[in-house]
Scaffold this motif. Structure first.
Motif, short mmCIF file in Angstrom:
data_model
loop_
_atom_site.label_atom_id
_atom_site.label_comp_id
_atom_site.label_asym_id
_atom_site.label_seq_id
_atom_site.Cartn_x
_atom_site.Cartn_y
_atom_site.Cartn_z
N ILE A 119 76.70 -29.55 46.58
CA ILE A 119 77.62 -29.97 45.52
C ILE A 119 77.92 -28.80 44.59
O ILE A 119 79.08 -28.51 44.28
CB ILE A 119 77.00 -31.14 44.71
CG1 ILE A 119 76.85 -32.38 45.58
CG2 ILE A 119 77.85 -31.45 43.49
CD1 ILE A 119 76.07 -33.49 44.93
N LEU A 120 76.87 -28.09 44.19
CA LEU A 120 77.08 -27.00 43.24
C LEU A 120 77.83 -25.84 43.87
O LEU A 120 78.67 -25.21 43.24
CB LEU A 120 75.74 -26.54 42.67
CG LEU A 120 75.07 -27.56 41.75
CD1 LEU A 120 73.68 -27.12 41.39
CD2 LEU A 120 75.88 -27.78 40.50
N ALA A 121 77.52 -25.55 45.16
CA ALA A 121 78.22 -24.45 45.81
C ALA A 121 79.71 -24.75 45.94
O ALA A 121 80.56 -23.88 45.75
CB ALA A 121 77.62 -24.17 47.18
N GLU A 122 80.03 -26.02 46.22
CA GLU A 122 81.45 -26.38 46.34
C GLU A 122 82.14 -26.39 44.98
O GLU A 122 83.29 -26.01 44.87
CB GLU A 122 81.60 -27.74 47.03
CG GLU A 122 81.17 -27.74 48.48
CD GLU A 122 81.87 -26.68 49.32
OE1 GLU A 122 83.08 -26.51 49.18
OE2 GLU A 122 81.18 -26.00 50.10
N LEU A 123 81.40 -26.83 43.95
CA LEU A 123 81.99 -26.76 42.60
C LEU A 123 82.28 -25.30 42.23
O LEU A 123 83.30 -24.99 41.63
CB LEU A 123 81.04 -27.37 41.57
CG LEU A 123 81.01 -28.89 41.47
CD1 LEU A 123 79.91 -29.32 40.51
CD2 LEU A 123 82.34 -29.43 41.00
N THR A 124 81.35 -24.41 42.63
CA THR A 124 81.56 -23.00 42.34
C THR A 124 82.78 -22.48 43.08
O THR A 124 83.53 -21.65 42.56
CB THR A 124 80.33 -22.19 42.75
OG1 THR A 124 79.18 -22.89 42.34
CG2 THR A 124 80.33 -20.83 42.12
N ARG A 125 82.97 -22.96 44.31
CA ARG A 125 84.14 -22.52 45.07
C ARG A 125 85.42 -22.95 44.34
O ARG A 125 86.36 -22.16 44.20
CB ARG A 125 84.09 -23.14 46.48
CG ARG A 125 85.14 -22.59 47.42
CD ARG A 125 85.11 -23.32 48.75
NE ARG A 125 83.77 -23.46 49.28
CZ ARG A 125 83.12 -22.52 49.94
NH1 ARG A 125 83.69 -21.38 50.17
NH2 ARG A 125 81.90 -22.74 50.39
N ILE A 126 85.43 -24.20 43.87
CA ILE A 126 86.63 -24.66 43.15
C ILE A 126 86.82 -23.83 41.87
O ILE A 126 87.92 -23.39 41.56
CB ILE A 126 86.49 -26.16 42.81
CG1 ILE A 126 86.41 -26.98 44.09
CG2 ILE A 126 87.67 -26.63 41.98
CD1 ILE A 126 86.13 -28.44 43.87
N ASN A 127 85.72 -23.58 41.18
CA ASN A 127 85.76 -22.78 39.95
C ASN A 127 86.36 -21.40 40.22
O ASN A 127 87.28 -20.95 39.53
CB ASN A 127 84.31 -22.67 39.45
CG ASN A 127 84.14 -21.72 38.30
OD1 ASN A 127 85.10 -21.37 37.63
ND2 ASN A 127 82.92 -21.31 38.07
N SER A 128 85.88 -20.77 41.29
CA SER A 128 86.38 -19.44 41.62
C SER A 128 87.86 -19.48 41.98
O SER A 128 88.65 -18.64 41.54
CB SER A 128 85.56 -18.87 42.78
OG SER A 128 86.11 -17.69 43.22
N HIS A 129 88.24 -20.48 42.79
CA HIS A 129 89.64 -20.58 43.19
C HIS A 129 90.54 -20.88 42.00
O HIS A 129 91.69 -20.45 41.97
CB HIS A 129 89.81 -21.66 44.26
CG HIS A 129 89.33 -21.24 45.61
ND1 HIS A 129 89.00 -19.94 45.91
CD2 HIS A 129 89.15 -21.94 46.76
CE1 HIS A 129 88.62 -19.87 47.18
NE2 HIS A 129 88.70 -21.07 47.72
N LEU A 130 90.02 -21.62 41.01
CA LEU A 130 90.84 -21.93 39.84
C LEU A 130 91.14 -20.66 39.05
O LEU A 130 92.27 -20.43 38.65
CB LEU A 130 90.12 -22.94 38.94
CG LEU A 130 90.11 -24.39 39.40
CD1 LEU A 130 89.30 -25.23 38.43
CD2 LEU A 130 91.52 -24.93 39.46
#
Lengths: 409, 160
Positions: A119-130
């Motif tokens: 969950i956290l790794a995917e949230l980080t991916r979204i964060n980075s892409h944002l």
């Protein structure tokens, strides 16, 4: 400060063509202080009129000595360095490093910790892409999208702060599990985000899709083929935008990614436009993964029950002398790892993040090497920007999404 | 009935040149768009709607040092970057101020090694240090307001 030496422009002279030396073509320095280089990258552009005929990246302006610093620290303490290498993907780097230490020492990770990691790794991916979406669209001249993406980024940072107490430098995923269990508010916070986000992604797309200016500045710009990507070792959204569905989460699953159902978005053309929409589609897939991981998240411990690699629980410190000794030894000396070497890789927002870790039998790593996607992907800059205009170089840098902290380490 | 009240009724305000110039400088301080590492992301977050540094007249980040009067050193400064940073500082017109944002810019933070300048104050004079790794946007805004307080106290006799 006598040991600080000015970098001379002559140092790159051997890389430019004869025509530049005779003055037939023009040499133009872009950076290291330039608003669109996403940090401190210097590009030496060789121009024929306004057309780029050669582009020489000069890196190292953010060299921090992270790998060397990690060798001087114990396995536990070295982890704080990984946050600061790629500062838009701190939890992903934590995960890559923790997986390497776990592989080296043979530590098992409980299923609850694995689900939370995903969950956290995917949230980080979204964060980075944002952050990437906001800044690289701003480079192309559309500054309003930045305000929207940063608004949603704050929601993700609030979740990180909820679990770890820090907005960016979390050090939350530790070898053997997590630092501690997530608080009770975590699930609700993530669910609220999951409800909100699909509409917001559609909002971003509506701002850029069909915009003629955006399409003219991205379609057919910075084209790279799958073969060239493979020759240069490019990974991540850059290779997926050439039509090859290469994703380590599918190819070599880790942390239980094989349980989740998700697609790998690809675009056929390998241009800046494709790389934009691969990342936007990836955000949607990340939401799918988070939703499934949240539903499947089991109860149970979040740290491995192998006490050699874990500190004793806080509750034992009050009445057990052995626990106090263990606590002291764990945090001062750390645990000893075998004299072996491992390589472990994860799929980060920019591509394959690899950690090569070599133990020498003691509590400190003998050698740590980070294989960082920004460094690898930056190699494609010369072939991507050749025969394009200077203005397109800005869009191409944005589209390969380099983080100079990740590149220079 | 003092003179201030009478002139105030007439639509005029008396002040000293020192106070007026300092007031103008604090309320339209133009920072340079110059991000180095992690702190630059938090600097961007401070400009974003949630924290909105434009409330303090600072939303205009200038990409050129010649148009800016505040340098926010946001991140770690490597030895390769140090001469570039000094050159940028030298290109800024007077009056100019420097904020060392974050632990790395202040003292090099967790990185005590060969690669980094151990605190940016070795190469440029620093007015305000902000702690944190990275500082929260609130921390940056507090540092900026602290700098404003400092600028408001500047003396006419010290102007260059």
């Amino acid at each position: 400060m006598s040991d600080i030496r000015e970098v001379s422009t002559d140092e790159l002279k051997h890389l430019v063509s004869e025509r530049a030396l005779t003055g037939e073509t023009m040499l133009l320095n872009m950076g290291p202080q330039h608003p669109s280089t996403h940090g401190v990258l210097r590009l030496l552009l060789e121009l024929d009129g306004e057309t780029v005929i050669n582009c020489i990246p000069d890196i190292g302006f953010l060299h921090t000595g992270i790998e060397k610093n990690m060798e001087a620290k114990t396995y536990i303490k070295a982890e704080v360095m990984t946050d600061r290498a790629d500062y838009l993907n701190p939890l992903g780097n934590n995960l890559a490093y923790s997986l390497a230490v776990e592989k080296l020492c043979g530590i098992d990770v409980p299923p609850r910790a694995q689900a939370i990691r995903v969950i956290l790794a995917e949230l980080t991916r979204i964060n980075s892409h944002l952050v990437w979406l906001g800044t690289s669209v701003m480079d192309l001249g559309a500054s309003s999208l930045f305000l929207y993406t940063m608004r949603e980024r704050e929601i993700i940072l609030d979740i990180f702060e909820l679990v770890s107490g820090a907005r960016m430098m979390t050090t939350y995923i530790r070898p053997g599990g997590l630092w501690r269990d997530v608080p009770v508010e975590f699930e609700d916070a993530v669910r609220r985000f999951l409800q909100l986000m699909p509409g917001r992604i559609d909002e971003y797309v509506s701002l850029i899709e069909g915009n003629e200016l955006f399409e003219e500045r991205t379609q057919g710009i910075g084209v790279i083929t799958t073969e060239e990507c493979m020759q240069y070792g490019l990974t991540g959204p850059v290779i997926r935008a050439t039509g090859l569905p290469y994703d380590l989460r599918k190819v070599r699953p880790y942390s239980g990614y094989e349980q989740y159902d998700f697609d790998i978005p690809t675009y056929p053309d390998g241009d800046v436009y494709g790389r934009f929409f691969v990342r936007i589609d990836e955000m949607r897939q990340s939401l799918r993964i988070i939703e499934q991981a949240l539903r499947k998240m089991p109860l149970g411990p979040v740290r491995s029950n192998n006490r050699y690699f874990n500190p004793p629980p806080r509750s034992e410190l009050g009445h057990s002398m052995e626990a106090v000794i263990h606590h002291f030894k764990y945090w001062t000396e750390g645990f000893h790892a075998p004299k072996e070497y491992v390589y472990s890789a994860i799929e980060g927002p920019r591509g394959e993040i690899g950690v090569y870790l070599e133990g020498d039998g003691g509590p400190k790593p003998h050698r740590v090497h980070l294989v960082t996607p920004s460094f690898v992907n930056l190699q494609a800059m010369p072939i991507m920007s050749r025969n394009h205009f200077v203005a397109d170089v800005v869009g191409i840098i944005g589209s390969i999404d380099i983080i100079l902290g990740d590149c220079d380490r | 009935m003092g003179i201030e009240q009478k002139t105030g009724n007439m639509g005029a305000v008396t002040t000293t040149l020192e106070q007026m110039v300092n007031w103008a400088r604090t309320n339209s301080m133009w920072p340079m768009l110059f991000g180095l590492a992690c702190c630059a992301i938090e600097m961007m977050a401070a400009q974003a709607p949630t924290y909105d540094v434009s409330r303090f007249g600072m939303e205009l980040m200038r990409a050129s040092p010649r148009q800016s009067d505040l340098m926010i050193v946001a991140g770690r400064v490597s030895r390769k970057m140090a001469p570039v940073l000094r050159q940028l500082y030298d290109q800024m017109p007077e009056p100019k101020w420097v904020i060392a944002m974050g632990d790395c810019a202040s003292t090099s933070g967790v990185f005590n090694n060969y690669a980094l300048v151990q605190g940016v104050d070795e190469i440029v004079p620093v007015d305000v240090y902000i702690s944190g790794c990275p500082p929260r946007p609130e921390g940056l805004i507090h540092g900026i307001l602290t700098l404003h307080e400092k600028v408001k106290r500047e003396k006419l006799s010290d102007w260059k």
